[in-house]
Scaffold this motif. Sequence first.
Motif, PDB file in Angstrom:
ATOM      1  N   ARG A 172       0.840  -1.189   0.000  1.00  0.00           N
ATOM      2  CA  ARG A 172       0.000   0.000   0.000  1.00  0.00           C
ATOM      3  C   ARG A 172       0.882   1.249   0.000  1.00  0.00           C
ATOM      4  NH1 ARG A 172      -5.230   0.550   0.959  1.00  0.00           N
ATOM      5  NH2 ARG A 172      -5.320  -1.593   1.767  1.00  0.00           N
ATOM      6  N   SER A 182       2.176   4.681   0.888  1.00  0.00           N
ATOM      7  CA  SER A 182       2.010   5.547   2.047  1.00  0.00           C
ATOM      8  C   SER A 182       2.283   7.008   1.724  1.00  0.00           C
ATOM      9  CB  SER A 182       2.942   5.097   3.178  1.00  0.00           C
ATOM     10  OG  SER A 182       4.299   5.164   2.765  1.00  0.00           O
ATOM     11  N   ILE A 235       6.106   2.932   0.057  1.00  0.00           N
ATOM     12  CA  ILE A 235       5.027   2.035   0.439  1.00  0.00           C
ATOM     13  C   ILE A 235       5.138   1.738   1.928  1.00  0.00           C
ATOM     14  CG2 ILE A 235       4.746   0.980  -1.826  1.00  0.00           C
ATOM     15  CD1 ILE A 235       6.406  -1.351  -0.946  1.00  0.00           C
ATOM     16  N   ASP A 236       4.053   1.296   2.530  1.00  0.00           N
ATOM     17  CA  ASP A 236       3.971   1.075   3.974  1.00  0.00           C
ATOM     18  C   ASP A 236       4.889  -0.074   4.394  1.00  0.00           C
ATOM     19  OD1 ASP A 236       2.912   1.327   6.621  1.00  0.00           O
ATOM     20  OD2 ASP A 236       1.711  -0.449   6.233  1.00  0.00           O
ATOM     21  N   GLY A 260      -2.512   5.330  -0.548  1.00  0.00           N
ATOM     22  CA  GLY A 260      -3.624   4.463  -0.197  1.00  0.00           C
ATOM     23  C   GLY A 260      -3.891   3.381  -1.219  1.00  0.00           C
ATOM     24  N   GLU A 261      -3.431   3.547  -2.448  1.00  0.00           N
ATOM     25  CA  GLU A 261      -3.645   2.531  -3.467  1.00  0.00           C
ATOM     26  C   GLU A 261      -2.645   1.395  -3.288  1.00  0.00           C
ATOM     27  OE1 GLU A 261      -4.929   3.775  -7.548  1.00  0.00           O
ATOM     28  OE2 GLU A 261      -4.011   5.676  -6.943  1.00  0.00           O
ATOM     29  N   ILE A 262      -3.035   0.203  -3.759  1.00  0.00           N
ATOM     30  CA  ILE A 262      -2.177  -0.974  -3.693  1.00  0.00           C
ATOM     31  C   ILE A 262      -1.374  -1.059  -4.988  1.00  0.00           C
ATOM     32  CG2 ILE A 262      -2.065  -3.472  -3.452  1.00  0.00           C
ATOM     33  CD1 ILE A 262      -2.965  -2.047  -0.947  1.00  0.00           C
ATOM     34  N   THR A 263      -0.064  -1.053  -4.850  1.00  0.00           N
ATOM     35  CA  THR A 263       0.805  -1.103  -6.014  1.00  0.00           C
ATOM     36  C   THR A 263       1.382  -2.492  -6.192  1.00  0.00           C
ATOM     37  OG1 THR A 263       2.723  -0.086  -7.083  1.00  0.00           O
ATOM     38  CG2 THR A 263       2.869  -0.458  -4.715  1.00  0.00           C
TER      39      THR A 263
END
Length: 261
Positions: A53, A55, A74-75, A226-229
Amino acid sequence: MPRRVIIILAVLAIAGAGFAWWYTHQSTGTGEFVLYGNVDLRQTDLAFNDSGRISAVLVQEGDTVKEGQVLARIDTSRLTPQIAQAEAQVAAMKAALDKLKNGSRPEEIAQAKANVAAAKADADNARAQNQRLTSLITSPGGRASVTERDLDTTKAALDSAEARLAVSERALDLSVAGPRAEDIAQADAQMKGTEAQLALLKQQLKDADLVAPVAGVVRSRLMEPGEITSPQRPVFSLAVVDPKWVRAYASEPDLARSDRA
């Protein structure tokens, strides 16, 4: 007279045309001439190596970025504890491997020898007790004071004491000999496997930052926080501005001039 004027005018016209051709087609002395065409910019699509996700997205469309600049993240909240756990496992395995390589301490060997001595004393005592009861039961006057049950009890105690003595002696032998080479090799292989897993986790943490591979300009911002990459989904489209490539068109006479330049 008019004929002569006509001839003179014709000569002047031919000379003017020749001068015009020479002026437009010959070099001015600098070897330069004008070409027309397009400046082509290479483009690269940037995506994360791993899925996760997003961040943070740190640049906008049109921004100029430098090589090595972090563009997005990303998170890593789940990845960081895994790294800490792997580091602890590596530390524990390294300590166990060092213990195997160093072998038994003198204090441990001394303790094993003391255990053998105590087990031997217990075995000697049990043997003496068993022999005493055996002598009594075989004597005419002592048979009445010793039962078969008493004799079986002392025999069982002797067997148990001798077994403990054998175990203690084996433990002493192992302490003196130290660990086997195969055990050391196994512990070393297990530690290297955990180290490789730790290295992979650290690389995943490093890959959590999307870095510009070259200097350029952000042409498109394709994903948001917030989007999933994933590796198949680009986050940015980057225009590479250095080096620049020019596609130019030249006439056939200019091609010959370029060879002389």
